[in-house]
Scaffold this motif. Structure first.
Motif, mmCIF file in Angstrom:
data_model
loop_
_atom_site.group_PDB
_atom_site.id
_atom_site.type_symbol
_atom_site.label_atom_id
_atom_site.label_comp_id
_atom_site.label_asym_id
_atom_site.label_seq_id
_atom_site.Cartn_x
_atom_site.Cartn_y
_atom_site.Cartn_z
ATOM 1 N N GLY A 914 0.268 -10.467 0.502
ATOM 2 C CA GLY A 914 0.785 -9.207 -0.053
ATOM 3 C C GLY A 914 -0.329 -8.276 -0.487
ATOM 4 N N HIS A 915 -1.268 -8.800 -1.267
ATOM 5 C CA HIS A 915 -2.306 -7.916 -1.812
ATOM 6 C C HIS A 915 -3.309 -7.480 -0.756
ATOM 7 C CE1 HIS A 915 -1.182 -7.635 -6.000
ATOM 8 N NE2 HIS A 915 -0.775 -8.886 -5.930
ATOM 9 N N SER A 916 -3.546 -8.342 0.257
ATOM 10 C CA SER A 916 -4.479 -7.879 1.305
ATOM 11 C C SER A 916 -3.856 -6.711 2.072
ATOM 12 C CB SER A 916 -4.875 -9.021 2.243
ATOM 13 O OG SER A 916 -3.727 -9.560 2.831
ATOM 14 N N LEU A 917 -2.537 -6.780 2.310
ATOM 15 C CA LEU A 917 -1.890 -5.658 3.012
ATOM 16 C C LEU A 917 -1.881 -4.407 2.132
ATOM 17 C CD1 LEU A 917 -0.426 -4.558 5.463
ATOM 18 C CD2 LEU A 917 1.716 -5.345 4.514
ATOM 19 N N ALA A 918 -1.732 -4.623 0.814
ATOM 20 C CA ALA A 918 -1.721 -3.469 -0.105
ATOM 21 C C ALA A 918 -3.029 -2.683 0.022
ATOM 22 C CB ALA A 918 -1.519 -3.945 -1.538
ATOM 23 N N LEU A 919 -4.151 -3.418 0.144
ATOM 24 C CA LEU A 919 -5.444 -2.727 0.289
ATOM 25 C C LEU A 919 -5.476 -1.883 1.569
ATOM 26 C CD1 LEU A 919 -8.050 -5.459 -0.775
ATOM 27 C CD2 LEU A 919 -7.449 -3.372 -1.997
ATOM 28 N N GLY A 920 -4.986 -2.487 2.648
ATOM 29 C CA GLY A 920 -4.965 -1.750 3.921
ATOM 30 C C GLY A 920 -4.086 -0.510 3.839
ATOM 31 N N SER A 921 -2.894 -0.666 3.223
ATOM 32 C CA SER A 921 -1.959 0.471 3.130
ATOM 33 C C SER A 921 -2.553 1.601 2.303
ATOM 34 C CB SER A 921 -0.646 0.022 2.503
ATOM 35 O OG SER A 921 0.029 -0.824 3.381
ATOM 36 N N LEU A 922 -3.224 1.241 1.215
ATOM 37 C CA LEU A 922 -3.846 2.288 0.384
ATOM 38 C C LEU A 922 -4.828 3.102 1.216
ATOM 39 C CD1 LEU A 922 -4.550 0.449 -2.988
ATOM 40 C CD2 LEU A 922 -3.103 2.449 -2.663
ATOM 41 N N HIS A 923 -5.600 2.418 2.035
ATOM 42 C CA HIS A 923 -6.549 3.142 2.881
ATOM 43 C C HIS A 923 -5.824 4.009 3.899
ATOM 44 C CE1 HIS A 923 -9.751 0.641 1.228
ATOM 45 N NE2 HIS A 923 -10.596 1.501 1.775
ATOM 46 N N ARG A 924 -4.719 3.477 4.423
ATOM 47 C CA ARG A 924 -4.014 4.224 5.466
ATOM 48 C C ARG A 924 -3.527 5.575 4.945
ATOM 49 N NH1 ARG A 924 0.772 1.231 6.752
ATOM 50 N NH2 ARG A 924 -0.021 0.328 8.667
ATOM 51 N N TYR A 925 -2.976 5.564 3.705
ATOM 52 C CA TYR A 925 -2.384 6.803 3.195
ATOM 53 C C TYR A 925 -3.379 7.718 2.495
ATOM 54 C CZ TYR A 925 2.270 5.613 4.591
ATOM 55 O OH TYR A 925 3.368 5.352 5.351
ATOM 56 N N LEU A 926 -4.486 7.132 2.033
ATOM 57 C CA LEU A 926 -5.390 7.967 1.239
ATOM 58 C C LEU A 926 -6.777 8.047 1.863
ATOM 59 C CD1 LEU A 926 -4.028 6.331 -1.901
ATOM 60 C CD2 LEU A 926 -3.815 8.751 -1.478
ATOM 61 N N GLY A 927 -6.882 7.601 3.131
ATOM 62 C CA GLY A 927 -8.202 7.643 3.768
ATOM 63 C C GLY A 927 -9.151 6.767 2.984
ATOM 64 N N ARG A 928 -10.283 7.294 2.646
ATOM 65 C CA ARG A 928 -11.288 6.528 1.928
ATOM 66 C C ARG A 928 -10.851 6.359 0.483
ATOM 67 N NH1 ARG A 928 -16.129 8.097 0.269
ATOM 68 N NH2 ARG A 928 -15.531 10.256 0.574
ATOM 69 N N VAL A 929 -10.723 5.131 0.029
ATOM 70 C CA VAL A 929 -10.371 4.933 -1.380
ATOM 71 C C VAL A 929 -11.663 4.717 -2.154
ATOM 72 C CG1 VAL A 929 -9.116 3.492 -2.984
ATOM 73 C CG2 VAL A 929 -8.193 3.885 -0.718
ATOM 74 N N GLY A 930 -12.042 5.698 -2.956
ATOM 75 C CA GLY A 930 -13.228 5.499 -3.811
ATOM 76 C C GLY A 930 -14.524 5.531 -3.026
ATOM 77 N N SER A 931 -15.499 4.805 -3.520
ATOM 78 C CA SER A 931 -16.875 4.915 -3.028
ATOM 79 C C SER A 931 -17.151 3.947 -1.891
ATOM 80 C CB SER A 931 -17.812 4.570 -4.180
ATOM 81 O OG SER A 931 -17.480 3.258 -4.601
ATOM 82 N N SER A 932 -18.415 3.996 -1.411
ATOM 83 C CA SER A 932 -18.766 3.077 -0.327
ATOM 84 C C SER A 932 -18.873 1.639 -0.844
ATOM 85 C CB SER A 932 -20.079 3.512 0.319
ATOM 86 O OG SER A 932 -21.075 3.608 -0.674
ATOM 87 N N GLN A 933 -19.250 1.486 -2.182
ATOM 88 C CA GLN A 933 -19.272 0.113 -2.733
ATOM 89 C C GLN A 933 -17.861 -0.477 -2.687
ATOM 90 O OE1 GLN A 933 -20.534 2.736 -4.292
ATOM 91 N NE2 GLN A 933 -22.465 2.262 -5.336
#
Length: 2047
Positions: A914-933
């Motif tokens: 569940g949480h690994s997919l959540a990370l992917g989905s966040l990126h999908r809708y918001l492009g880059r999430v936060g910094s390069s770190q």
């Protein structure tokens, strides 16, 4: 990696690598080795074989991964099969030893597995060469299996399959042992092992006869067991095994098995009985099953039933289409019995029954639909109909016993229902698929299809009634001509049987289904049906209360009809809307108070009826809002509003009403809620703002209701998840060919599939997708689904506090529910909240205050850790949308952090996925999430999870998430590309193939990586090269994967690579991979193959095609035989696939692929493509149904020819597609048209038979379209005469294209004839069937177009031949005249308008052509009469044939003209802007009705232009002076409506002919101006040209010209419109046509001015001339008003044309004010024509002006004319003048000779202006800026001469001008160019002969002596060529003319000057023989002239001779020497010279 490319493994390089790189290196080497072994010579291999074997064995020991071990095994096998086999036994022993090893450690496992794989591969390749070693090997492997884990069992099964494959029958001793082992594996807990076991058994059954004889029962039982708990792949594999074994058993009884008595024979009945057992009892043994049956508990699990269903399909498919045709009746009765009363257990609950019905439908659809050709399908339909009829008899018998009231519920009736439903649905699908080819089936009275279907409409079971309705729907969509009769029949039965409840519901379902079919039938239904249905619905609703027994049914039926009617759209509804709204208003109480009183009254039954009625009304309004949104004006919305609050109030009270009246109200209230929710979701929320909170509460209650037990996540959540994420879940969510039955597994055992009886209202809603029936879900689910959707909308519109409280309420209810129910509530709440987030995100709204975040997060985080994977998916999507809506970076980072922490700490699969997919989905809708770190951290965690060996699920989800991050990070990801690639490769090489889902995720990752790298992959740097190699390596590993979806991923990766770096993709191996999978049983793999093919053929079609054929010829065994590429190429295989494929998307891809191939290859492989299309179309026609060819054909040979055309069957053994379906044939016909277009764009020889034959002789490989004309005609003919209407349309279109493209090609063998002439019988025969009475209007309309094109093409010159096609048009015309009765009432009125207009347009085209030919003919006649010709007879013949065509039309012209005028009047009315709608006639026009005007418009737009042109020509031919005797008094008797032409509303008033003609004139003019002044971008060239030609025709006659001339505003308006046309359309033909109209308008104005002047002079005859008013523009002042002035408008237009062609004319553009000659321009031919036309118009302009007005415009006109002269005066060879110069001189002459130049008021001003103009011309000689001009002296001198001769003498006799002119002539005479001299002499001649001495004498005085001097020099300078000779002759002519002009006394003196010159030209007898031809010609010329002059001036002659003896001697010598030759030679000279002179006179005829 290059180091890996060697025959031996490069161990040095290998040892230097790390572990991961080693694996890649080995794989790359093995890949290379596999290719190189096949290409290397045997000797080289033997030399190195030992070393290679050692290396391979050592790799075997080094724990190779799955792909590596497979490759390694293949290489060993290939090596031994090519090299020596002596060491193979050692290798086998080595492998066996490895397998026996006791080492069970995980690290040793890969080596063991590799050994197993090697054995399989070796035995497969070498087979019997290995002797008896297999007994030990098999024993060893089977022994190892006992202790093996799942991977081991999987590999062992596949290895045994290979061993069996290689050994064939030799392996018999081991068969039983293998069988036993495989049996246990077939029910293994690992699905991959089950699949492998099924494959192994499938191989085994080829040789092990016991499997399909003695042990067949146990095999079947085993398969049923294997289906339990299976997944899709297992069901595919096991069903294939079971179906094949049973098919084998059935086939074998006929074959060899009969000779061996010990084998048990299995009959077809037994085989089907076995399958039936599995279907009905599942995998349980008989005893257990019977025990369960007694308890009544058993139900077969759905996966077994679905598996068995697939096995049925495999069974029948294996036996094949032929077998199915023969045994269809047996199969049908067996399959239908599965749902009959003989097996009550299968259908004991509605849920089971629906699932079983689906399975039965699937079996029928998959077999009949794909295995049978069209004829066999028709036979099958008859069998099905027979089955329906038998059941109907049973029902009738039961129904008729006893009277209706006491009738028991007979079991037979109920039992037969499911069989009937399946039969009816299949019958509908069959006919739908057949389309109009099913017409014979329905016409066959013995089959009685319609009667049977209609008779079961009153079946007691609602399911049957619905199925019958749906079946009628399918029939109507397939055969639109049956739609109206069926509708009438059902409406009539509904009216008659109003008192039977079954009939009311049954026929209302049927009518609704038929109405739903209308939108699929372009021809529609008559408009009047709408009214009938509204009245009937109203009647049903009003009479519902009269009979309580029927209340419910009538209410439902009434609203169902209303709702279905709405789908017809606003044109049908707008007239009935008030009635509908009135009913809508009446169905609800008006106020809350009324609702209260209503509650207190009534009982359970009345409430049931009330709720049914209100739900129906809601549904009708929903249908209205959906289908008639253009009627939703504010006013209508206001009228919809009042009942809504009450409907919502009732919602709140439903639960208490339900409590009061008990469970009967449960379903009605549920349906009511659902309908209300659905309607509210469609309406704008502003409408019900006041009730939002109430609705929200109700929704919350529904979502958390306590009575919904089952969690049906699969219907709620998929739409709320992202499409890509669904791939993670069960493969069932993916699209497969078995989706129809697999869907029921998706929903789980406790939930019913969708079915029509759950919501009868959906019968009209759903279009046919594929060919399946609408499948609404049960009300419980539909309610939740609509509640969740509406929740999203309502929640977004309530205040924040309500939103917060509702969310908290929902969370509480989740908390407080117990165990199993908790998940259900959580699911409902999640779906509602997700739909809210989706709505807010899409409408760019916001979430509200921060307090809402907490409950939202609680809900989503809870779901993210749910056990249900779909909920985790939806929750991950929801979290991302939440972050997107909040749009706060820190909140998003916080969410990601939560997931990081969870992933670090949690160990359970659920949390990690569940949480690994959540990370992917966040990126999908918001492009880059936060910094390069942050990105690094994300990737790090996902890397770790993807290597989690304990759980394939965690790996799959982590990798999927990684692919989302790669996709959304774009260029930022580049730093991680290498590490990710090596991770992907490492996993691809190590993850076991049993974990296919991990490989699929890896494929997605690789795909996104390739996309991220994009075009960079083309780079040549080392780094890029390494990346590219890794990508290709990854693709290679995936291509070898056994899982089809992974292979699909591999293909799509290669497709991407091919797009970005095509050079590096090996096309040959890619094409091979595509061809192998072309016919895969996996839909997604086929889709991937075609998507890839579609892309690569755009770039490399020819190469792809060649690779495919080479591959097929190499005959690799893994090529699927279905494709048959070897025979028909890839193209044929694709056509074949198109014919069999049912998936729409795939079919579209196939069509596009083939289209691209045609574009790039058709011209090169013409014969191949045409043969392919011809083979497909050849099976087209069942020729018995076609009208035979014209028996009136005189020529017997022709007759034979046509007969052969009609019976053309393909004689060859092989056809690319057996029995192609009509849709494939339609595509083939379209391909033929595309091929013709391609040829048109390539080589001229395709349309020139002489050239084509020459080039073919030169090189036989050349191929041209014209050589295949017979085939093209034949194909078009076959298609045009088919049963299928769509194919007929395509065939007629093809015929049209052929006629248009080939009409003008002459027949070389018969001069004067064209190549198409020999095919006229075929064309006639192709067209005739389209004019029969039962042909649909669209086909007739198309045929009319072909008829007119054929007649207009001029192919047929013989009138008798022409009459055949002409007769068809005459028959259509008679049909139109016959009026309403004759025109078909089957379709919408707009369809008859289409047909009528097509007929009128066709006639118009023919008439236009006839008139044009007539015109050309009369011109020819004129020329012939001018030059007397001996071939008068011929001329007369020709004219008779063209007169003939006009004569043919002439007979019907009276009728036609009236119809044309009527059509134009209609068109004029229809094109009026909407604000004039109220003025339109209420009943419509001549050919359209008011209601269908919108539908009719396109047909009018399509045909008005030609009709307009024809009408204008007809009016022109009557000259606007012959009025019909009955014109104006009688109405035109026209079809459809009797509105009259051009009559006012009074009707009785009789119009004068003048008024009638004025109306007609304005009609044509109005339509033209309206069209031309607002040209849309889609206006066709044809329309614009026709419109302009119509105007030209109109202005050819005096009467319309007088109209235009007398109305100046009208003229100006027209000119402005034409100006606009010229500005907006670049086409020269359109501009020329516009200029012609301009010229006519000016001509009309001139006529008008002349007429006014003439009449004024007559009227004021006695008065003084001075008092005459001035006529013409400019009046007394000379002022021209822009916008009101005709002349000004014309000048604008002409300047526009001239400046476009010659920009230098515009001083603003050239930047200099004066006349400045730039470089002379050479215009194109079109440019010349345009400039010439504009100049002619300019020269006419002064004639429109008054004298003062002419003075205003003259400078401009002169400037333009002289400007054109200057710009285009270019020297042409032979002294010719360019056409523009000639036009300029012509115009100049027109201006100079204008009477206005001499009129007293303008004389002085004109004289000044003309002198200036002459000065300007003279200035052209002057060098500009010191540069010498390259001007044509001839043009300028001619212009000067025109001035001298055409103006009054005072213009040119002014001394300074005269001197300059004479100077120019002198200078020109001195030029050396003989051509210029010739012209100069000719011009001087005309000046010398000018009658006014004041003009001519100065020229004679100045120029005579230079001429004489020049001619005297001839003696010294002899003429060398014809031009110089002619110059001398012209000079002599000038002198002779001078003599003629001179006064008597001076002539002698002049003659004395001329004679010596002539005598000096003579030659004596000595020199005559040796003289050049020019000198001899000069001699002859001189002698001849002397002979003529001598007698005339004898005295001068004698004196001269006497005074000069030398001359006399010379003359005598010449006469003597020439005596003989004069007779011979002067004749040709005489003919030659006048010719030259005359040509020059012609060119200077403007003087």
């Amino acid at each position: 990696m290059e180091l890996a490319h060697s025959l031996l493994l490069n161990e040095e390089a290998y040892n230097q690598l790390g572990e991961v790189q080693k694996a890649e290196f080995v794989f790359e080497w093995l890949k290379f080795l596999e290719k190189v072994l096949l290409a290397t010579s045997r000797a080289d291999i033997k030399e190195k074989q030992k070393r290679i074997v050692e290396q391979l064995i050592s790799l075997l020991n080094s724990s190779p991964g799955p792909p590596t071990r497979k490759l390694l095994a293949q290489n060993l096998a290939i090596l031994y099969s090519i090299g020596d086999t002596f060491s193979v036994y050692q290798t086998i022993d080595k492998c066996n030893e490895l397998i026996r090893s006791k080492d069970d450690s995980p690290s040793y496992l890969p080596t063991k597995l590799a050994a197993v794989v090697c054995l399989g591969s070796l035995y497969k390749k070498l087979g019997r060469l290995l002797g008896n070693t297999f007994i030990d090997t098999v024993g060893n492997i089977l022994k190892a299996m006992k202790s093996a884990e799942s991977q081991g069992r999987y590999e062992i099964m596949l290895s045994l399959q290979n061993i069996l494959n290689g050994l064939g029958a030799t392996a018999a001793p081991c068969h039983r042992d293998i069988y036993k082992a495989a049996r246990s594996c077939l029910t293994d807990r690992s699905m991959a092992v089950r699949c492998a076991a099924a494959k192994c058994l499938l191989e085994l059954q080829k040789e092990a006869t016991f499997m399909w004889s003695t042990d067949i029962d146990s095999v079947a039982t085993l398969c049923f067991k294997s289906f339990e708990g299976s997944n899709y792949d297992v069901r595919m594999a096991v069903s294939k095994l079971l179906g094949t074994v049973l098919a084998r058993a059935v086939i074998s009884k006929q074959g060899t098995a009969a000779s061996r008595q010990n084998i048990r024979r299995v009959s077809l009945e037994e085989a089907m009985e076995l399958l039936g057992t599995g279907f009905l009892r599942g995998s349980s043994g008989f005893l257990r099953a019977s025990g369960d049956m007694l308890k009544g508990t058993s139900s077969v699990s759905r996966d077994v039933r679905v598996g068995v269903t697939q096995a049925y399909v495999v069974f029948v498919s294996t036996l094949g289409g032929r077998w199915l045709e023969r045994n269809f009746a047996t199969l049908l009765s067996h399959v239908l019995s599965l749902v009959s009363q003989s097996h009550p257990k299968a259908i004991q609950t509605q849920m089971d029954a629906i699932c079983c019905r689906r399975c039965v439908s699937f079996i029928l659809r998959s077999t009949i639909g794909s295995l049978l050709g069209e004829k066999a399908q028709i036979a099958a339909a008859k069998d099905i109909c027979q089955a329906i009829w038998k059941l109907k008899k049973v029902v009738d018998a039961v129904m008729s016993e006893g009277n209706l009231e006491t009738r028991p519920g007979p079991t037979d009736v109920v039992a037969s229902q499911h069989v009937l439903v399946c039969a009816l649905q299949e019958l509908g699908n069959l006919i739908y698929g057949l389309g109009t080819t099913a017409a014979p089936l329905l016409q066959d009275s013995s089959a009685g299809i319609l009667d049977n279907v209609i008779s079961v409409i009153i079946h007691p079971s609602i399911s049957v009634r619905l199925a019958a309705g749906w079946c009628l729907h399918c029939i109507a969509v397939a055969l639109p001509s049956y739609l109206t009769p069926l509708l009438d029949r059902c409406l009539e039965r509904l009216t008659v049987l109003k008192s039977s409840s079954e009939a009311v519901t049954g026929f209302s379902f049927a009518v609704a289904a038929l109405l739903g079919a209308v939108k699929h039938c372009p021809l529609g239904i008559p408009h009047g049906k709408g009214k009938i249905i509204v009245m009937l619905a109203e009647d049903l609703l009003c009479s519902a209360a009269q009979n309580s027994r029927l209340s419910l049914q009538r209410t439902q039926a009434g609203w169902l009809l209303m709702a279905a009617l709405m789908t017809l759209g606003s044109s049908f509804i707008s007239h009935h809307l008030p009635r509908v709204l009135r009913l809508w208003k009446c169905v609800f109480p008006l106020s809350p108070k009324d609702l209260e009183t209503e509650r207190s009254r009534g009982d359970s039954f009345t409430w049931q009826v009330t709720l049914e009625g209100r739900a129906g009304a809601l549904c009708a309004i929903k249908s209205f809002v959906t289908h008639c949104d253009d009627l939703l004006t504010d006013e209508v919305i206001q009228r919809l509003l009042p009942p809504l609050p009450c409907a919502i109030d009732l919602l709140t009270q439903l639960s208490s009403i339900q409590k009061t009246y008990g469970s009967p109200l449960k379903t009605p209230s549920m349906i009511y809620r659902q309908r209300l929710y659905e309607l509210l979701a469609l309406l704008p929320p502003e409408i019900y703002t006041g009730s939002l909170c109430v609705i929200l509460k109700e929704l919350a209650a529904d979502l958390t209701a306590s009575d919904t037990q089952m969690a049906a996540s699969t219907f709620l959540l998929p739409s709320l998840c992202h499409q890509d994420d669904l791939l993670l879940l069960s493969p069932l969510l993916q699209e497969t060919d078995h989706r129809f039955i697999e869907e029921q597994l998706l929903l789980g055992n406790g939930i019913a599939c969708g079915s029509l009886e759950y919501d009868p209202f959906s019968i009209y809603e759903h279009g046919i997708e594929g060919d399946s029936v609408p499948k609404p879900l049960p009300p419980t689910f539909s309610l939740i689904s609509s509640a969740a959707r509406l929740f999203g909308i309502v929640c977004a519109h309530v205040g924040e506090t309500q939103r917060l409280s509702v969310l908290e309420l929902l969370l509480d209810s989740i908390k407080h529910t117990k165990s199993s129910r908790q998940q259900v509530v959580q699911l409902h709440v999640l779906s509602a909240f997700s739909s809210f987030l989706k709505y807010v995100a899409s409408s760019k709204g916001n979430l509200g205050s921060e307090e809402i975040r907490r409950p939202a997060l609680t809900l989503l985080m809870g779901a993210l850790e749910s056990a249900n994977p779909l909920m985790r998916c939806a929750a991950a999507e929801g979290l991302a949308r939440l972050a997107q809506v909040i749009g706060d970076g820190s909140f998003t980072a916080g969410l990601a952090q939560v997931s990081f922490d969870k992933l670090k700490s949690a160990r359970d699969v659920v949390t990690r996925t569940g949480h690994s997919l959540a990370l992917g989905s966040l990126h999908r809708y918001l492009g880059r999430v936060g910094s390069s770190q942050h990105l690094n951290a994300c990737i790090g965690i996902l890397y770790t999870l993807s290597q989690d060996g304990t759980s394939p699920d965690v790996r799959t989800w982590a990798l999927h998430s990684l692919s989302l991050i790669i996709d959304s990070s774009g260029p930022l990801y580049h730093v991680h590309v290498e590490s990710t690639l090596s991770l992907i490769l490492m996993l691809l090489l190590t993850v076991p193939p049993t974990h296919a889902e991990v490989h699929q995720s890896l494929g997605r990752c690789l795909n996104t990586l390739i996309t991220t790298l994009g075009p960079e992959l083309q780079g040549s740097s080392t780094a890029v090269s390494a990346l590219r190699t890794s990508c290709l390596l990854g693709c290679a590993v995936m291509q070898d994967n056994p899982d089809c979806l992974v292979q699909a991923q591999a293909i799509s990766c290669l497709q991407q690579l091919h797009m970005f770096a095509p050079r590096y993709v090996n096309l040959s191996s890619l094409v091979s991979c595509l061809c192998v999978n072309l016919c895969s049983s996996y839909l997604l793999l086929r889709r991937a193959v075609l998507a890839c093919l579609r892309q690569i053929v755009q770039r490399e079609a020819a190469e792809v095609s060649e690779h495919a054929v080479i591959l097929a010829k190499d005959s690799r065994e893994d090529l699927i035989p279905d494709a048959n590429i070897r025979e028909v190429g890839l193209e044929g295989a694709l056509l074949n696939l198109l014919d069999k494929e049912s998936d729409q998307r795939l079919c579209q891809d196939i069509r596009e692929t083939l289209s691209h191939m045609i574009t790039s290859m058709a011209v090169g492989k013409l014969s191949f493509w045409l043969k392919l299309c011809k083979d497909v179309l050849a099976s087209s026609t069942d020729f018995t149904t076609i009208t035979s060819v014209d028996t009136t054909q005189e020529d017997e040979v022709d007759k034979g020819d046509d007969a052969s055309v009609l019976t053309c069957q393909n004689d060859e053994k092989y056809q690319p597609i057996a029995n192609p379906r009509w849709s494939t044939r339609v595509f083939a016909a379209e391909c033929v048209c595309k091929i013709i277009n391609q040829c048109e764009n390539s080589d001229i020889a395709h349309f020139d038979i002489t050239l084509a034959q020459e080039m073919k002789e030169r090189d036989s490989r050349n191929d041209f379209l014209v050589l295949h004309l017979a085939d093209l005609i034949r194909m078009a003919f076959m298609a045009a005469t088919d049963q299928s209407d769509q194919l007929r349309l395509s065939g007629l279109q093809t015929l049209l294209v052929v006629v248009r493209k080939f009409a003008a090609i002459p027949e070389p063998e018969f001069p004067g004839h064209v190549i198409l002439e020999q095919y006229q019988a075929n064309v006639g025969a192709a067209l005739r069937p389209a004019f029969t009475s039962d042909t649909p209007p669209n086909v007739t309309a198309k045929a009319c177009q072909v008829c007119s094109a054929w007649i207009a093409s001029g192919v047929v010159s013989d009138l008798n031949d022409l009459r055949r096609v002409h007769q068809l048009l005459v028959s259509s015309l008679m049909k139109i005249q016959a009026g309403k009765e004759a025109l078909s009432q089957l379709y919408n009125e707009s369809a008859s308008a289409m047909e009528i207009l097509a007929v009128l347009k066709a006639w118009a085209e023919v008439y236009i052509i006839a008139v044009e030919r007539q015109k050309k003919q009369t011109e020819k006649q004129k020329q012939i009469t001018k030059t007397v010709s001996p071939v008068e007879e011929n001329a007369r013949d020709v004219s008779s044939s063209t007169d003939g065509l006009l004569g043919l039309v002439q007979t019907d012209l009276g009728t036609l003209s009236k119809l044309w005028l009527a059509a134009l009047q209609d068109f004029a009315l229809l094109t009026l802007p909407s604000e004039f709608a109220s003025q339109l006639p209420l009943e419509g026009g001549a050919f359209y009705t008011a209601e269908t005007s919108e539908n009719a418009k396109p047909h009018y737009h399509n045909s008005w232009a030609l009709i307009l042109h024809a009408t204008a020509l007809w009016l022109t031919s009557t000259g606007f002076i012959v009025a019909d005797p009955d014109e104006g008094t009688t109405n035109l008797s026209r079809p459809v409506t009797p509105t009259t032409m051009c009559q006012g509303s009074s009707g009785s008033a009789v119009k004068s002919p003048e008024d009638v003609y004025t109306d007609r004139f304005h009609l044509i003019l109005g339509i033209s101006v309206e069209f031309l002044c607002s040209l849309r971008s889609d206006a066709t060239m044809e329309s614009i040209t026709a419109c302009l030609h119509a105007l030209q025709a109109l202005l050819d006659v005096p009467w319309p010209r007088s109209k235009i001339g007398s109305d100046q505003d009208l003229g100006v308006e027209l000119l402005n419109v034409l100006h606009r046309v010229i500005l907006t359309r670049e086409s020269p033909s359109i501009q020329l046509a516009s200029l012609e109209v301009v010229r006519q308008i000016i001509y009309a104005a001139q006529e008008h001015v002349k007429e006014k002047r003439r009449s004024a002079e007559v009227d004021d005859g006695a008065a003084e001339k001075e008092t005459l008013p001035e006529f013409g523009e400019g009046k007394d002042t000379g002022g021209l008003v822009p916008g009101r002035s005709l002349v000004f408008a014309t000048l604008e237009l002409c300047v526009c044309i001239l400046v476009r062609q010659l920009p230098e004319l515009n001083p603003k553009l050239t930047g200099s004010p004066g006349v400045k000659a730039a470089k002379v321009q050479i215009l194109s031919e079109d440019g010349n024509k345009l400039v010439s036309a504009a100049l002619i118009i300019l020269s006419e302009l002064p004639g429109v002006c008054s004298p003062e007005g002419s003075i205003s415009v003259l400078p401009t006109i002169l400037y333009l004319i002289i400007g054109v002269l200057r710009e285009t005066a270019v020297r042409l060879p032979g002294g010719q003048l360019s056409s523009t110069v000639a036009a300029a001189l012509q115009a100049l002459k027109g201006i100079l000779s204008s009477p206005l130049a001499r009129a007293e008021k303008s004389h002085t001003a004109w004289t000044d202006l003309l002198r200036s103009a002459l000065t300007t011309i003279l200035d052209c000689w002057e060098p500009v800026d010191g540069a010498c001009q390259e001007l044509d002296e001839i043009s300028l001198l001619t212009a000067v001469t025109v001035f001298i001769l055409s103006t009054s003498p005072e213009v040119t006799t002014i001394q300074c001008l005269q001197e300059r002119c004479i100077e120019k002539f002198k200078a020109t005479l001195e030029l050396k160019d003989p051509v210029v001299q010739i012209k100069c002499y000719q011009l001087l001649l005309s000046i010398f002969q000018y009658p006014n001495p004041a003009v001519s004498y100065p020229y004679i005085h100045s120029l005579a002596s230079p001429i004489v001097r020049k001619l005297q020099e001839t003696d010294k300078i002899k003429p060398e060529d014809a031009a110089e000779l002619q110059a001398i002759q012209e000079g002599i002519k000038v002198l002779e003319a001078l003599v003629a002009i001179a006064e008597e006394q001076h002539r002698a003196q002049l003659m004395a000057g001329i004679l010596p010159i002539l005598i000096s030209f003579l030659l004596d007898e000595n020199t005559l023989g040796s003289a050049s031809t020019t000198m001899r010609s000069l001699h002859d010329f001189a002698l001849q002239n002397l002979m003529q002059i001598g007698p005339q001036y004898s005295s001068v002659f004698k004196n001269l001779m006497a005074s000069s003896p030398a001359m006399k001697a010379r003359l005598e010598a010449a006469i003597k020497g020439n005596q003989e030759s004069i007779k011979i030679k002067t004749t040709p000279k005489h003919i030659k010279n006048p010719g030259k002179n005359s040509s020059i006179q012609l060119k200077t005829n403007f003087l």
